[in-house]
Design a protein around this motif. Structure first.
Motif, PDB file in Angstrom:
ATOM      1  N   GLY A   9       0.783  -1.220   0.000  1.00  0.00           N
ATOM      2  CA  GLY A   9       0.000   0.000   0.000  1.00  0.00           C
ATOM      3  C   GLY A   9       0.820   1.277   0.000  1.00  0.00           C
ATOM      4  O   GLY A   9       0.254   2.384   0.003  1.00  0.00           O
ATOM      5  N   ARG A  10       2.154   1.128   0.026  1.00  0.00           N
ATOM      6  CA  ARG A  10       3.005   2.328   0.050  1.00  0.00           C
ATOM      7  C   ARG A  10       2.834   3.109  -1.250  1.00  0.00           C
ATOM      8  O   ARG A  10       2.754   2.525  -2.327  1.00  0.00           O
ATOM      9  CB  ARG A  10       4.470   1.904   0.205  1.00  0.00           C
ATOM     10  N   PRO A  11       2.786   4.431  -1.174  1.00  0.00           N
ATOM     11  CA  PRO A  11       2.681   5.218  -2.414  1.00  0.00           C
ATOM     12  C   PRO A  11       3.926   5.050  -3.276  1.00  0.00           C
ATOM     13  O   PRO A  11       5.031   4.874  -2.767  1.00  0.00           O
ATOM     14  CB  PRO A  11       2.538   6.656  -1.919  1.00  0.00           C
ATOM     15  N   THR A  12       3.728   5.105  -4.571  1.00  0.00           N
ATOM     16  CA  THR A  12       4.852   5.022  -5.508  1.00  0.00           C
ATOM     17  C   THR A  12       5.255   6.399  -6.027  1.00  0.00           C
ATOM     18  O   THR A  12       6.167   6.504  -6.851  1.00  0.00           O
ATOM     19  CB  THR A  12       4.496   4.120  -6.693  1.00  0.00           C
ATOM     20  N   ALA A  13       4.579   7.436  -5.533  1.00  0.00           N
ATOM     21  CA  ALA A  13       4.904   8.805  -5.956  1.00  0.00           C
ATOM     22  C   ALA A  13       4.511   9.775  -4.854  1.00  0.00           C
ATOM     23  O   ALA A  13       3.571   9.526  -4.096  1.00  0.00           O
ATOM     24  CB  ALA A  13       4.180   9.160  -7.255  1.00  0.00           C
ATOM     25  N   LEU A  14       5.255  10.865  -4.775  1.00  0.00           N
ATOM     26  CA  LEU A  14       4.945  11.950  -3.842  1.00  0.00           C
ATOM     27  C   LEU A  14       4.805  13.253  -4.621  1.00  0.00           C
ATOM     28  O   LEU A  14       5.670  13.587  -5.439  1.00  0.00           O
ATOM     29  CB  LEU A  14       6.056  12.104  -2.796  1.00  0.00           C
ATOM     30  N   PHE A  15       3.727  13.965  -4.369  1.00  0.00           N
ATOM     31  CA  PHE A  15       3.566  15.326  -4.880  1.00  0.00           C
ATOM     32  C   PHE A  15       3.789  16.260  -3.703  1.00  0.00           C
ATOM     33  O   PHE A  15       3.002  16.284  -2.753  1.00  0.00           O
ATOM     34  CB  PHE A  15       2.175  15.509  -5.480  1.00  0.00           C
ATOM     35  N   CYS A  16       4.881  16.996  -3.742  1.00  0.00           N
ATOM     36  CA  CYS A  16       5.232  17.934  -2.674  1.00  0.00           C
ATOM     37  C   CYS A  16       4.821  19.329  -3.121  1.00  0.00           C
ATOM     38  O   CYS A  16       5.225  19.777  -4.200  1.00  0.00           O
ATOM     39  CB  CYS A  16       6.736  17.895  -2.397  1.00  0.00           C
ATOM     40  N   LEU A  17       4.064  20.027  -2.296  1.00  0.00           N
ATOM     41  CA  LEU A  17       3.472  21.281  -2.731  1.00  0.00           C
ATOM     42  C   LEU A  17       4.435  22.464  -2.707  1.00  0.00           C
ATOM     43  O   LEU A  17       4.035  23.588  -3.002  1.00  0.00           O
ATOM     44  CB  LEU A  17       2.203  21.587  -1.927  1.00  0.00           C
ATOM     45  N   ASN A  18       5.695  22.239  -2.348  1.00  0.00           N
ATOM     46  CA  ASN A  18       6.752  23.175  -2.723  1.00  0.00           C
ATOM     47  C   ASN A  18       8.082  22.426  -2.804  1.00  0.00           C
ATOM     48  O   ASN A  18       8.208  21.283  -2.353  1.00  0.00           O
ATOM     49  CB  ASN A  18       6.824  24.417  -1.822  1.00  0.00           C
ATOM     50  N   ASP A  19       9.089  23.059  -3.396  1.00  0.00           N
ATOM     51  CA  ASP A  19      10.359  22.390  -3.658  1.00  0.00           C
ATOM     52  C   ASP A  19      11.179  22.161  -2.393  1.00  0.00           C
ATOM     53  O   ASP A  19      11.957  21.203  -2.315  1.00  0.00           O
ATOM     54  CB  ASP A  19      11.185  23.215  -4.664  1.00  0.00           C
ATOM     55  N   ARG A  20      11.023  23.046  -1.400  1.00  0.00           N
ATOM     56  CA  ARG A  20      11.770  22.830  -0.154  1.00  0.00           C
ATOM     57  C   ARG A  20      11.320  21.543   0.527  1.00  0.00           C
ATOM     58  O   ARG A  20      12.143  20.777   1.050  1.00  0.00           O
ATOM     59  CB  ARG A  20      11.589  24.038   0.775  1.00  0.00           C
ATOM     60  N   MET A  21      10.023  21.285   0.528  1.00  0.00           N
ATOM     61  CA  MET A  21       9.537  20.048   1.112  1.00  0.00           C
ATOM     62  C   MET A  21       9.977  18.842   0.290  1.00  0.00           C
ATOM     63  O   MET A  21      10.268  17.769   0.836  1.00  0.00           O
ATOM     64  CB  MET A  21       8.018  20.090   1.263  1.00  0.00           C
ATOM     65  N   ALA A  22      10.056  19.015  -1.023  1.00  0.00           N
ATOM     66  CA  ALA A  22      10.559  17.927  -1.869  1.00  0.00           C
ATOM     67  C   ALA A  22      12.008  17.599  -1.522  1.00  0.00           C
ATOM     68  O   ALA A  22      12.407  16.424  -1.509  1.00  0.00           O
ATOM     69  CB  ALA A  22      10.439  18.323  -3.337  1.00  0.00           C
ATOM     70  N   MET A  23      12.806  18.610  -1.236  1.00  0.00           N
ATOM     71  CA  MET A  23      14.197  18.389  -0.851  1.00  0.00           C
ATOM     72  C   MET A  23      14.276  17.535   0.414  1.00  0.00           C
ATOM     73  O   MET A  23      15.075  16.600   0.505  1.00  0.00           O
ATOM     74  CB  MET A  23      14.909  19.728  -0.640  1.00  0.00           C
ATOM     75  N   GLY A  24      13.429  17.839   1.392  1.00  0.00           N
ATOM     76  CA  GLY A  24      13.386  17.024   2.598  1.00  0.00           C
ATOM     77  C   GLY A  24      12.897  15.613   2.313  1.00  0.00           C
ATOM     78  O   GLY A  24      13.402  14.635   2.897  1.00  0.00           O
ATOM     79  N   ALA A  25      11.918  15.492   1.428  1.00  0.00           N
ATOM     80  CA  ALA A  25      11.398  14.167   1.077  1.00  0.00           C
ATOM     81  C   ALA A  25      12.462  13.305   0.423  1.00  0.00           C
ATOM     82  O   ALA A  25      12.518  12.086   0.651  1.00  0.00           O
ATOM     83  CB  ALA A  25      10.186  14.318   0.154  1.00  0.00           C
ATOM     84  N   TYR A  26      13.346  13.916  -0.377  1.00  0.00           N
ATOM     85  CA  TYR A  26      14.451  13.165  -0.996  1.00  0.00           C
ATOM     86  C   TYR A  26      15.259  12.439   0.087  1.00  0.00           C
ATOM     87  O   TYR A  26      15.616  11.262  -0.060  1.00  0.00           O
ATOM     88  CB  TYR A  26      15.364  14.126  -1.744  1.00  0.00           C
ATOM     89  N   ASP A  27      15.582  13.156   1.164  1.00  0.00           N
ATOM     90  CA  ASP A  27      16.391  12.553   2.225  1.00  0.00           C
ATOM     91  C   ASP A  27      15.659  11.377   2.877  1.00  0.00           C
ATOM     92  O   ASP A  27      16.259  10.325   3.147  1.00  0.00           O
ATOM     93  CB  ASP A  27      16.748  13.597   3.284  1.00  0.00           C
ATOM     94  N   ALA A  28      14.371  11.545   3.134  1.00  0.00           N
ATOM     95  CA  ALA A  28      13.601  10.469   3.757  1.00  0.00           C
ATOM     96  C   ALA A  28      13.555   9.232   2.865  1.00  0.00           C
ATOM     97  O   ALA A  28      13.661   8.091   3.345  1.00  0.00           O
ATOM     98  CB  ALA A  28      12.188  10.964   4.065  1.00  0.00           C
ATOM     99  N   ILE A  29      13.380   9.450   1.581  1.00  0.00           N
ATOM    100  CA  ILE A  29      13.319   8.330   0.630  1.00  0.00           C
ATOM    101  C   ILE A  29      14.654   7.596   0.581  1.00  0.00           C
ATOM    102  O   ILE A  29      14.720   6.353   0.681  1.00  0.00           O
ATOM    103  CB  ILE A  29      12.924   8.850  -0.769  1.00  0.00           C
TER     104      ILE A  29
END
Length: 357
Positions: free
Chosen positions: A263-283
């Motif tokens: 059930g894990r998502p295969t994609a993330l939509f981050c509503l700004n680029d700074r949050m996407a940068m943080g999401a990269y690290d978590a992934i």
């Protein structure tokens, strides 16, 4: 002992205080003839030879017209004023570039008056009032009011003295026209891109849910999913509060909710680029790859982030430069007495493909 004194002397060769009378004397014509030529008066009966002599005299003497006096006489200054916090928050500086470029094409000039950047308590109202008053003293033909991020604003009453257009914000009092990004369409195009890549389980890292960007982008995402016969799973929507740390924590929360990948998502939509940068690290901390295991799309196109992440971030761009240009075009229409098509104009947010999908 006598006290020595010094005085500033004129720089040799630099003209000082050249007047229209000086130009007339140099060209051997009347002051009225000079006035007619310099104001481009079409119905004046002045020969081309006389016009040439006057223009040559202007060049030879280094004459510059008195802009203040000309504005008083014609009620036109060729200047627009822009009040903005952007000079202290350069993320949205392309608004100024777009406005400047369009103003130059229209043979207008921008006078920029900075205001304090808004915070949770709102902008520095005293500084905004003073900035608008100073621009009005310069007899600007109209005002632009530009914000760093999309929000409702209360514009000082003095702005009503001339045509005024808001950029990247809207009038909370409903009086003034505005130019804003189409957040809803931007959210829709981001999720449509993920759907096209085969993703049907999409997590969303949200902004503060009450701000216009969050409301519009999330609604666009829902619309895209609905168009594919899908619904947004509320468990896959977590706020990252617009920061890289917030994006990291939100991505951790989403990914760790599915420890065995079911059930894990295969994609993330981050509503700004700074949050996407943080999401990269978590992934990456979880041994997952981008975009092999999880695709990521951001929003804003903060180039220092999006273009330098590895892999480079696919993102939806905020149309700052286009909004600035459209603001000037709208202001030009208003100052010319022309009607405008809408109180609020939406500007498309284009998708910029890189490597994260």
């Amino acid at each position: 002992m006598a006290k020595s004194t010094t005085s500033k002397q004129p720089v040799p060769g630099r003209p000082r205080g050249v007047t229209m009378n000086d130009v007339a004397k140099h060209a051997g014509v009347s002051r009225t003839a000079v006035s007619f030529v310099l104001s481009n008066r079409e119905n004046a009966s002045i020969s081309e030879e006389t016009r040439t002599r006057i223009n040559d005299a202007v060049q030879a003497l280094g004459y510059r017209p008195n802009a203040g006096a000309r504005a008083l006489a014609s009620q036109r200054s060729d200047w627009y004023g822009i009040v903005t916090e952007i000079v202290t928050a350069p993320f949205a500086v392309d608004i100024i570039k777009g406005a400047q470029d369009q103003a130059w094409l229209d043979r207008r000039f921008l006078l920029i008056a900075p205001s304090d950047q808004a915070d949770a308590q709102g902008p520095n109202q005293g500084m905004e009032d003073a900035a608008i008053e100073k621009l009005l003293e310069q007899r600007v033909e109209g005002l632009l009011y530009a914000a760093t991020y999309h929000r409702g604003v209360h514009v000082p009453e003095s702005a009503n003295e001339v045509p005024t257009v808001l950029i990247n914000c809207f009038d909370a009092d409903g009086r003034l026209p505005s130019i804003v990004p189409d957040e809803r369409a931007g959210g829709r195009v981001a999720v449509q891109r993920l759907l096209q890549a085969g993703h049907t389980r999409i997590g969303i890292i949200n902004l503060d849910p009450d701000i216009p960007a969050a409301v519009g982008r999330l609604e666009g995402a829902r619309e895209a999913l609905a168009g594919a016969g899908l619904e947004l799973d509320p468990e896959l929507v977590v706020s990252g509060n617009a920061t890289a740390d917030g994006g990291y924590e939100a991505a951790c929360a989403i990914l760790d909710h599915y420890p065995h990948n079911a059930g894990r998502p295969t994609a993330l939509f981050c509503l700004n680029d700074r949050m996407a940068m943080g999401a990269y690290d978590a992934i990456k901390e979880r041994g997952l790859t981008i975009p092999g295991d999880i695709a990521v799309i951001g929003f804003d196109n903060q180039e220092l982030i999006a273009a330098y992440l590895r892999p480079k971030l696919t993102t939806v761009a905020l149309p700052f430069e286009k909004m600035g240009a459209l603001g000037v075009q709208t202001l030009a229409a208003l100052t010319a007495g022309q009607p405008i098509t809408a109180d609020q104009q939406l500007v498309d947010c284009p998708l910029l493909e890189r490597s994260s999908v």
